[in-house]
Design an enzyme around this catalytic site. Sequence first.
Site, PDB file in Angstrom:
ATOM      1  N   HIS A   1       0.874  -1.179   0.000  1.00 54.70           N
ATOM      2  CA  HIS A   1       0.000   0.000   0.000  1.00 54.70           C
ATOM      3  C   HIS A   1       0.913   1.233   0.000  1.00 54.70           C
ATOM      4  CE1 HIS A   1      -2.806   2.942   1.809  1.00 54.70           C
ATOM      5  NE2 HIS A   1      -3.784   2.140   1.439  1.00 54.70           N
TER       6      HIS A   1
ATOM      7  N   ASP B   1       3.080  -4.619   7.899  1.00 56.55           N
ATOM      8  CA  ASP B   1       1.859  -3.823   7.788  1.00 56.55           C
ATOM      9  C   ASP B   1       0.700  -4.810   7.897  1.00 56.55           C
ATOM     10  OD1 ASP B   1      -0.444  -2.650   6.861  1.00 56.55           O
ATOM     11  OD2 ASP B   1       0.454  -1.793   5.048  1.00 56.55           O
TER      12      ASP B   1
ATOM     13  N   GLN C   1      -4.533  -5.268   6.768  1.00 59.30           N
ATOM     14  CA  GLN C   1      -5.543  -6.138   6.147  1.00 59.30           C
ATOM     15  C   GLN C   1      -5.553  -7.538   6.729  1.00 59.30           C
ATOM     16  OE1 GLN C   1      -7.874  -5.213   4.158  1.00 59.30           O
ATOM     17  NE2 GLN C   1      -7.149  -3.165   3.672  1.00 59.30           N
TER      18      GLN C   1
ATOM     19  N   LYS D   1     -10.386  -0.877  10.525  1.00 58.94           N
ATOM     20  CA  LYS D   1     -10.507  -2.035   9.624  1.00 58.94           C
ATOM     21  C   LYS D   1     -10.806  -3.307  10.407  1.00 58.94           C
ATOM     22  CE  LYS D   1      -7.320  -0.138   6.204  1.00 58.94           C
ATOM     23  NZ  LYS D   1      -8.086   0.194   5.009  1.00 58.94           N
TER      24      LYS D   1
ATOM     25  N   CYS E   1      -4.747   2.580  -3.686  1.00 58.57           N
ATOM     26  CA  CYS E   1      -3.477   3.049  -3.084  1.00 58.57           C
ATOM     27  C   CYS E   1      -2.352   2.051  -3.300  1.00 58.57           C
ATOM     28  CB  CYS E   1      -3.629   3.348  -1.595  1.00 58.57           C
ATOM     29  SG  CYS E   1      -4.787   4.654  -1.251  1.00 58.57           S
TER      30      CYS E   1
END
Length: 404
Positions: free
Chosen positions: A121, A198, A201, A224, A362
């Site tokens: 991202h 990261d 997600q 999220k 993104c």
Amino acid sequence: MDIDSIRSKFPILNQTVYGKPLVYFDNAATTQKPQSVIDTLCRYYETLNSNIHRGAHYLAAQATDQYEETRRAVQQFINARNHYEIVFTRGTTESINLVASSFGQRFLNEGDEVLISAMEHHSNIVPWQLTCERNGATLRVIPFSDKGELDLEAMENLMNEKTRIVAVNHVSNTLGTVNPVKQIVEMAHSHGIPVLVDGAQAISHFAVDVQELGCDFYCFSGHKMYGPMGVGVMYGREELLDQMPPYQGGGEMIKEVTFERTTYNELPFKFEAGTPAVGDVLGLHSAIRFMQETGINNIATYEKELTDYATEQLLNIEGLRIYGQARQKTSVISFLIGNAHPYDVGTLLDKLGIAVRTGHHCTQPIMDRYGIPGTVRASFAVYNTMEEINILINAIKRIAPMLM
Ligand code: PMP
């Protein structure tokens, strides 16, 4: 799993748009919030609002306790060794910027290298570019295959004595790929290189254990994972956090201030300058409770059923192509239909009550990799149903002939 009961906890789902029942498939952008999270935010402002850590009064003490309880809940949720390794931020983006800036200031020098992947991202690309620019370091990039799997052989070849950190996502927000983070950490650590993950997600889709993964930093956003916007987490290993300078200066992060010299507070406060989003942090605690009550493994199993079914049905539609067919995936499906522009597909689906995302998500380098302008992305959460997937499939079958 009783999906009706789960859905009934999400007031926003019970509405129509353009006269059609809302089908919300934009969960990778942000998930909806259960009533318990909404209630926590209201309760905070109705009964508890006060600034934490410094007040000598009842409300400040209560708010501080609940804020610090949330830190321990997050610690337990991701199985961090210590509660002070959990730093509250505004979200994944701020968490990664914090690490890129602070780690970079301490450890990145002229000629050093930072290794990221080609499926990041923008928020796991640009902070590293900024820090590389400031420190005279170079960004290197791990490629991925047509199916959307990282090339670990290439990663091995890209690591060298100048590599200072590897930063990769746990799950790609565009391709849905679950990256083999544990293996990546082992490979990097065998060269003495720390790893930032990261987890934006990943965190709402399956259990995350930072000690099991062995990673040095793990970043995610509350919004999220059924929590509020405006709060996120940066987990960092004590040993590294201790060596890193503060990211922002201000209240809370100091021990003593004079005009000649300031000494810094201990972890985690060294990295929490200023008044945090206290109500949102408490809301994050409610979101964690929601996920734990639902059962993280139940969520993972159910979302896999949804994804497998949707993938199979979508691939039956003539002219439809799915981008991201890794062996390990979460509930993100990116696709294109014939030559139709993704924006047109998204707009037509919207008119049928179906919320999807279109564009580059993104992740422009992923679009460049495939030579496409963008994709249509449907992403599922635990409150989605097979019937909703049928609505999507029927809608696509209806609109596809208009677009091709
Ligand atoms: N990384 C990934 C993989 C993401 O999907 C996102 C959000 N789309 C982010 C980082 C940034 O998260 P936030 O906007 O909540 O800071």
